[in-house]
Scaffold this motif. Structure first.
Motif, PDB file in Angstrom:
ATOM      1  N   TYR A  31       0.793  -1.444   0.145  1.00  0.00           N
ATOM      2  CA  TYR A  31       0.155  -0.314  -0.051  1.00  0.00           C
ATOM      3  C   TYR A  31       0.900   1.097  -0.060  1.00  0.00           C
ATOM      4  O   TYR A  31       2.223   0.994   0.543  1.00  0.00           O
ATOM      5  N   GLU A  32       0.303   1.844  -0.813  1.00  0.00           N
ATOM      6  CA  GLU A  32       0.656   3.718  -0.443  1.00  0.00           C
ATOM      7  C   GLU A  32       0.205   4.607  -0.386  1.00  0.00           C
ATOM      8  O   GLU A  32      -1.345   4.688  -1.512  1.00  0.00           O
ATOM      9  N   ASP A  33       0.679   5.636   0.068  1.00  0.00           N
ATOM     10  CA  ASP A  33      -0.258   6.669   0.335  1.00  0.00           C
ATOM     11  C   ASP A  33       0.368   7.884   0.293  1.00  0.00           C
ATOM     12  O   ASP A  33       1.217   8.078   1.455  1.00  0.00           O
ATOM     13  N   GLY A  34       0.946   8.500  -0.888  1.00  0.00           N
ATOM     14  CA  GLY A  34       1.340   9.899  -0.970  1.00  0.00           C
ATOM     15  C   GLY A  34       2.849   8.836  -0.411  1.00  0.00           C
ATOM     16  O   GLY A  34       3.861   8.235  -0.909  1.00  0.00           O
ATOM     17  N   SER A  35       3.434   9.437   0.453  1.00  0.00           N
ATOM     18  CA  SER A  35       4.843   9.496   0.937  1.00  0.00           C
ATOM     19  C   SER A  35       5.045   8.298   2.000  1.00  0.00           C
ATOM     20  O   SER A  35       6.435   7.680   1.750  1.00  0.00           O
ATOM     21  N   GLY A  64      -8.361   5.201   3.416  1.00  0.00           N
ATOM     22  CA  GLY A  64      -9.010   6.574   3.484  1.00  0.00           C
ATOM     23  C   GLY A  64      -9.735   6.715   4.449  1.00  0.00           C
ATOM     24  O   GLY A  64      -9.483   8.372   4.318  1.00  0.00           O
ATOM     25  N   ARG A  65      -9.829   6.723   5.384  1.00  0.00           N
ATOM     26  CA  ARG A  65     -10.818   7.290   6.733  1.00  0.00           C
ATOM     27  C   ARG A  65      -9.779   8.183   7.479  1.00  0.00           C
ATOM     28  O   ARG A  65      -9.830   8.413   8.113  1.00  0.00           O
ATOM     29  N   ALA A  75      -4.451  10.474  -2.435  1.00  0.00           N
ATOM     30  CA  ALA A  75      -4.140   9.165  -3.561  1.00  0.00           C
ATOM     31  C   ALA A  75      -3.230   8.202  -2.766  1.00  0.00           C
ATOM     32  O   ALA A  75      -2.578   8.479  -2.085  1.00  0.00           O
ATOM     33  N   PHE A  76      -4.636   7.049  -3.148  1.00  0.00           N
ATOM     34  CA  PHE A  76      -3.682   5.482  -2.312  1.00  0.00           C
ATOM     35  C   PHE A  76      -3.677   4.214  -3.516  1.00  0.00           C
ATOM     36  O   PHE A  76      -3.936   4.581  -5.038  1.00  0.00           O
ATOM     37  N   ALA A  77      -2.321   3.784  -3.601  1.00  0.00           N
ATOM     38  CA  ALA A  77      -2.030   2.970  -4.237  1.00  0.00           C
ATOM     39  C   ALA A  77      -1.982   1.176  -3.191  1.00  0.00           C
ATOM     40  O   ALA A  77      -1.446   1.012  -2.537  1.00  0.00           O
TER      41      ALA A  77
END
Length: 108
Positions: A31-35, A64-65, A75-77
């Protein structure tokens, strides 16, 4: 309601439990959330790639919560990898929050 019958359930889903020659593949979901990033080091066994993809899709809204940054955009990946490390599937979720002033709402 019928009582649970394990043999009927297991016969519907061939697996290593019912047939030692059938092995479910192990997938890793990063999982990735920006940095920020979280690499899956253990992996999970899924019957197929679509089930692993669905697990990644299901997890993104929970991630995302978290409170958004000041600009309201995140942005999430999620990346589904196989045991060799090859990325087989990418799932993304983009969020944007925009506030409108009181004056804009009354003139609309």
């Amino acid at each position: 309601m019928q009582p649970f019958a394990p043999e009927r359930f297991l016969s519907s889903y061939p697996s290593a439990f019912t047939n030692p020659r059938v092995v479910m593949p192990r997938y890793f979901i990063d999982y990735e959330d920006g940095s920020e990033s979280l690499r899956d080091e253990e992996g999970t066994y899924y019957p197929n790639l679509h089930d692993a993809r669905d697990a990644a899709i299901a997890a993104l809204p929970d991630i995302g919560r978290e409170p958004p940054p000041a600009d309201g955009r995140r942005a999430f990946a999620a990346y589904v990898r196989d045991e060799a490390g090859t990325v087989l599937c990418t799932v993304t979720l983009n969020m944007a929050a925009e506030c409108h002033s009181e004056r804009q709402r009354t003139s609309a």
